[in-house]
Design a protein around this motif. Structure first.
Motif, PDB file in Angstrom:
ATOM      1  N   ALA A  31       0.808  -1.165   0.012  1.00  0.00           N
ATOM      2  CA  ALA A  31       0.111   0.003  -0.153  1.00  0.00           C
ATOM      3  C   ALA A  31       0.956   1.153  -0.005  1.00  0.00           C
ATOM      4  O   ALA A  31       2.129   1.323   0.342  1.00  0.00           O
ATOM      5  CB  ALA A  31      -0.981   0.014   1.309  1.00  0.00           C
ATOM      6  N   GLU A  32       0.355   2.340  -0.369  1.00  0.00           N
ATOM      7  CA  GLU A  32       1.156   3.437  -0.513  1.00  0.00           C
ATOM      8  C   GLU A  32       0.128   4.789   0.126  1.00  0.00           C
ATOM      9  O   GLU A  32      -0.976   4.599   0.093  1.00  0.00           O
ATOM     10  CB  GLU A  32       1.647   4.005  -1.690  1.00  0.00           C
ATOM     11  N   SER A  33       1.024   6.006   0.594  1.00  0.00           N
ATOM     12  CA  SER A  33       0.366   6.947   1.040  1.00  0.00           C
ATOM     13  C   SER A  33       1.320   8.253   0.592  1.00  0.00           C
ATOM     14  O   SER A  33       2.565   7.780   0.647  1.00  0.00           O
ATOM     15  CB  SER A  33      -0.113   7.045   2.465  1.00  0.00           C
ATOM     16  N   ILE A  34       0.833   9.358   0.564  1.00  0.00           N
ATOM     17  CA  ILE A  34       1.797  10.345   0.148  1.00  0.00           C
ATOM     18  C   ILE A  34       1.543  11.758   0.844  1.00  0.00           C
ATOM     19  O   ILE A  34       0.278  11.886   1.396  1.00  0.00           O
ATOM     20  CB  ILE A  34       1.306  10.971  -1.334  1.00  0.00           C
ATOM     21  N   ILE A  61       9.107   3.178  12.273  1.00  0.00           N
ATOM     22  CA  ILE A  61       8.720   2.306  13.613  1.00  0.00           C
ATOM     23  C   ILE A  61       7.143   2.407  13.579  1.00  0.00           C
ATOM     24  O   ILE A  61       6.378   1.511  13.767  1.00  0.00           O
ATOM     25  CB  ILE A  61       9.389   2.827  14.691  1.00  0.00           C
ATOM     26  N   ALA A  62       6.387   3.791  13.410  1.00  0.00           N
ATOM     27  CA  ALA A  62       4.920   4.002  13.648  1.00  0.00           C
ATOM     28  C   ALA A  62       4.116   2.893  12.899  1.00  0.00           C
ATOM     29  O   ALA A  62       3.276   2.317  13.278  1.00  0.00           O
ATOM     30  CB  ALA A  62       4.554   5.209  13.731  1.00  0.00           C
ATOM     31  N   GLY A  63       4.672   3.006  11.534  1.00  0.00           N
ATOM     32  CA  GLY A  63       3.857   2.287  10.451  1.00  0.00           C
ATOM     33  C   GLY A  63       3.962   0.675  10.592  1.00  0.00           C
ATOM     34  O   GLY A  63       2.868  -0.019  10.685  1.00  0.00           O
ATOM     35  N   ILE A  64       5.131  -0.010  11.421  1.00  0.00           N
ATOM     36  CA  ILE A  64       5.485  -1.091  11.642  1.00  0.00           C
ATOM     37  C   ILE A  64       4.489  -1.483  12.772  1.00  0.00           C
ATOM     38  O   ILE A  64       3.810  -2.663  12.578  1.00  0.00           O
ATOM     39  CB  ILE A  64       6.721  -1.574  11.947  1.00  0.00           C
ATOM     40  N   GLN A  65       4.478  -0.802  13.808  1.00  0.00           N
ATOM     41  CA  GLN A  65       3.790  -0.984  15.024  1.00  0.00           C
ATOM     42  C   GLN A  65       2.346  -0.981  14.542  1.00  0.00           C
ATOM     43  O   GLN A  65       1.538  -1.805  15.087  1.00  0.00           O
ATOM     44  CB  GLN A  65       4.059  -0.010  16.105  1.00  0.00           C
ATOM     45  N   ALA A  66       1.829  -0.082  13.737  1.00  0.00           N
ATOM     46  CA  ALA A  66       0.534  -0.104  13.529  1.00  0.00           C
ATOM     47  C   ALA A  66      -0.033  -1.201  12.706  1.00  0.00           C
ATOM     48  O   ALA A  66      -1.280  -1.828  12.864  1.00  0.00           O
ATOM     49  CB  ALA A  66       0.369   1.220  12.609  1.00  0.00           C
ATOM     50  N   GLU A 101       5.568   3.700   1.244  1.00  0.00           N
ATOM     51  CA  GLU A 101       5.035   2.191   0.661  1.00  0.00           C
ATOM     52  C   GLU A 101       5.365   1.193   1.692  1.00  0.00           C
ATOM     53  O   GLU A 101       6.418   1.125   2.251  1.00  0.00           O
ATOM     54  CB  GLU A 101       5.763   1.877  -0.267  1.00  0.00           C
ATOM     55  N   SER A 102       4.319   0.564   2.011  1.00  0.00           N
ATOM     56  CA  SER A 102       4.407  -0.577   2.921  1.00  0.00           C
ATOM     57  C   SER A 102       4.178  -1.963   2.165  1.00  0.00           C
ATOM     58  O   SER A 102       3.366  -1.911   1.295  1.00  0.00           O
ATOM     59  CB  SER A 102       3.110  -0.251   3.985  1.00  0.00           C
ATOM     60  N   ILE A 103       4.762  -2.957   3.008  1.00  0.00           N
ATOM     61  CA  ILE A 103       4.475  -4.345   2.328  1.00  0.00           C
ATOM     62  C   ILE A 103       4.435  -5.117   3.726  1.00  0.00           C
ATOM     63  O   ILE A 103       5.111  -5.076   4.679  1.00  0.00           O
ATOM     64  CB  ILE A 103       5.901  -4.745   1.845  1.00  0.00           C
ATOM     65  N   GLU A 113      -4.342  -6.905   3.173  1.00  0.00           N
ATOM     66  CA  GLU A 113      -4.420  -5.658   2.765  1.00  0.00           C
ATOM     67  C   GLU A 113      -4.772  -4.403   3.775  1.00  0.00           C
ATOM     68  O   GLU A 113      -4.146  -3.308   3.694  1.00  0.00           O
ATOM     69  CB  GLU A 113      -5.634  -5.723   1.986  1.00  0.00           C
ATOM     70  N   MET A 114      -5.580  -4.799   4.890  1.00  0.00           N
ATOM     71  CA  MET A 114      -5.857  -3.760   5.913  1.00  0.00           C
ATOM     72  C   MET A 114      -4.684  -3.564   6.494  1.00  0.00           C
ATOM     73  O   MET A 114      -4.387  -2.462   6.972  1.00  0.00           O
ATOM     74  CB  MET A 114      -6.742  -4.276   6.728  1.00  0.00           C
ATOM     75  N   GLU A 115      -3.847  -4.566   6.860  1.00  0.00           N
ATOM     76  CA  GLU A 115      -2.575  -4.171   7.618  1.00  0.00           C
ATOM     77  C   GLU A 115      -1.414  -3.417   6.767  1.00  0.00           C
ATOM     78  O   GLU A 115      -0.758  -2.408   7.372  1.00  0.00           O
ATOM     79  CB  GLU A 115      -1.633  -5.644   7.833  1.00  0.00           C
ATOM     80  N   ALA A 116      -1.366  -3.341   5.443  1.00  0.00           N
ATOM     81  CA  ALA A 116      -0.645  -2.613   4.754  1.00  0.00           C
ATOM     82  C   ALA A 116      -1.301  -1.362   4.542  1.00  0.00           C
ATOM     83  O   ALA A 116      -0.341  -0.262   4.547  1.00  0.00           O
ATOM     84  CB  ALA A 116      -0.366  -3.233   3.172  1.00  0.00           C
ATOM     85  N   LEU A 117      -2.514  -1.187   4.291  1.00  0.00           N
ATOM     86  CA  LEU A 117      -3.132   0.251   4.497  1.00  0.00           C
ATOM     87  C   LEU A 117      -2.839   0.998   5.646  1.00  0.00           C
ATOM     88  O   LEU A 117      -2.575   2.044   5.821  1.00  0.00           O
ATOM     89  CB  LEU A 117      -4.672   0.141   4.048  1.00  0.00           C
ATOM     90  N   VAL A 118      -2.876   0.244   6.759  1.00  0.00           N
ATOM     91  CA  VAL A 118      -2.883   0.947   8.037  1.00  0.00           C
ATOM     92  C   VAL A 118      -1.385   1.394   8.292  1.00  0.00           C
ATOM     93  O   VAL A 118      -1.311   2.371   8.726  1.00  0.00           O
ATOM     94  CB  VAL A 118      -3.350  -0.101   9.342  1.00  0.00           C
ATOM     95  N   ALA A 119      -0.622   0.555   7.955  1.00  0.00           N
ATOM     96  CA  ALA A 119       0.804   0.868   8.081  1.00  0.00           C
ATOM     97  C   ALA A 119       1.215   2.140   7.103  1.00  0.00           C
ATOM     98  O   ALA A 119       1.760   3.070   7.852  1.00  0.00           O
ATOM     99  CB  ALA A 119       2.004  -0.139   7.674  1.00  0.00           C
ATOM    100  N   ALA A 120       0.868   2.455   5.939  1.00  0.00           N
ATOM    101  CA  ALA A 120       1.176   3.495   5.273  1.00  0.00           C
ATOM    102  C   ALA A 120       0.159   4.479   5.770  1.00  0.00           C
ATOM    103  O   ALA A 120       0.909   5.797   5.702  1.00  0.00           O
ATOM    104  CB  ALA A 120       0.517   3.134   3.665  1.00  0.00           C
TER     105      ALA A 120
END
Length: 161
Positions: A31-34, A61-66, A101-103, A113-120
């Motif tokens: 997933a991605e965010s800008i 780190i916040a994205g990984i934890q999320a 970008e999260s993987i 999918e939700m985990e990748a979107l939440v991380a981004a």
């Protein structure tokens, strides 16, 4: 074509989907965010001069934890044993933006999918939080699923859709 909602039971009540009969397969989602910002804020981050420290490291780190806590944030998501969480952050110099970008990956019975979107999303929100004293009108946009593999629905790729 009528779609049925998998998180609604026969009585119309919300419930967590039973995945116990699903086959365990390799599943991965990106997933991605800008985050758009002005040149001054962008340069503070890039030059490592932000008064709160390393903005990218904190956001990563916040994205990984999320991602690990998605089940706790989004109702009806399953708690997952993720085997990989990666959050990559890159500056886009042309328009003073930050691309995240999260993987997320696992071998399991439900998608990530939700985990990748939440991380981004949370990585972007962390950048906003760290920089809001400098700029309150930053914009977070283009939060989207880039691709996913595995599971009954197969492969999805935003670029080919």
């Amino acid at each position: 074509m009528s779609a049925s909602f998998s998180h609604i039971n026969q009585r119309g009540d919300a419930h967590m989907v039973d995945v116990s009969e699903k086959q365990s397969t390799l599943r991965e989602a990106r997933a991605e965010s800008i985050v758009l910002m002005n040149a001054e804020t962008f340069n503070l981050i890039i030059e490592g001069k932000h008064h709160k420290g390393d903005v990218f490291a904190t956001a990563r780190i916040a994205g990984i934890q999320a991602a690990k806590r998605t089940w706790d944030l989004i109702p009806l998501c399953h708690p997952l044993l993720l085997s990989k969480i990666e959050v990559n952050i890159e500056p886009i110099f042309e328009n003073h933006s930050i691309r995240i970008e999260s993987i997320c990956r696992l071998t399991g019975q439900t998608g990530v999918e939700m985990e990748a979107l939440v991380a981004a999303s949370v990585a972007a929100l962390t950048i906003y939080d760290m920089c809001k004293a400098n700029q309150k009108d930053m914009i977070i946009n283009q939060v989207r699923l880039l691709n996913k593999i595995g599971g009954k629905s197969g492969e999805y790729n935003a670029i080919t859709q």
